[in-house]
Write an enzyme that holds these catalytic residues in place. Sequence first.
Site: not given
Ligand code: GRF
Length: 226
Positions: A28-29, A106, A108-109, A121, A123, A164, A193
């Site tokens: 959840g970063s 992660l 597919l939807i 999204n 990436h 993606d 990001e």
């Molecule tokens: C985001 O920074 C992006 O790069 C990718 O997943 C990262 C977040 O992942 N799509 P998480 O929630 O910290 O695991």
Amino acid sequence: MIENHEIRPLSEPLQRPIRLGVLISGGGSSLANLLKCRNDGLFQAEFPMVIASRPDCGGLQIARNAGVRAETVSRKSFKATEEFSEQIFSLLREAEVDLVILAGFLCLIRVPRDFENRVMNIHPALIPSFCGKGLYGMKVHEAVLARGCKVSGCTVHFADNLYDHGPIIVQKSVPVFEDDTPQTLAARVFQAECQAYPEAIRLFADARLVVSESRVRILDEASSRV
Ligand code: GRF
């Protein structure tokens, strides 16, 4: 001027905070960054719902700590992408979200018709390079370094039904240094990001995005107010 073949996901700027539904599969970063940006006043948003694809996602706790409704729709409980997606989007409809944010999601939807051009999204590379099935997280940065790239970056795009894929909204590049490790490069890309996602969300809420087949056109501020 909007041409006939162009789609405007939002026809007029929102006069209220945008309602974001955030989908996660991990720590959840990105979610934490969006909550921070909102708290810092970088954009006005409400977070009516976070949905995780696994019950053990660290991001669920980040959501709960922020007072956000956190649900799990476990991918494992569904055979087909369609059923899994239907469950997710029925929750998002119930939460009346304006925009769905894939934040380290992660799976597919299948995007239903009423959510087309309303799912974004991010990436951690410059699409169309180093993306697609199996290229996520640290694997992306390892591949960038193995190829000897001199730049990398991040891409925010509208999600369609492929990994993606979908029209690109914002890209930011970062340099790749000789002594980079996947971790140092990931940290630099993540800084990009942290700017790119809020920027794309603001453009959406201000009705400045116009989708024309596989491309996104960004209206200048004045022409978004019709
Ligand atoms: C985001 O920074 C992006 O790069 C990718 O997943 C990262 C977040 O992942 N799509 P998480 O929630 O910290 O695991």
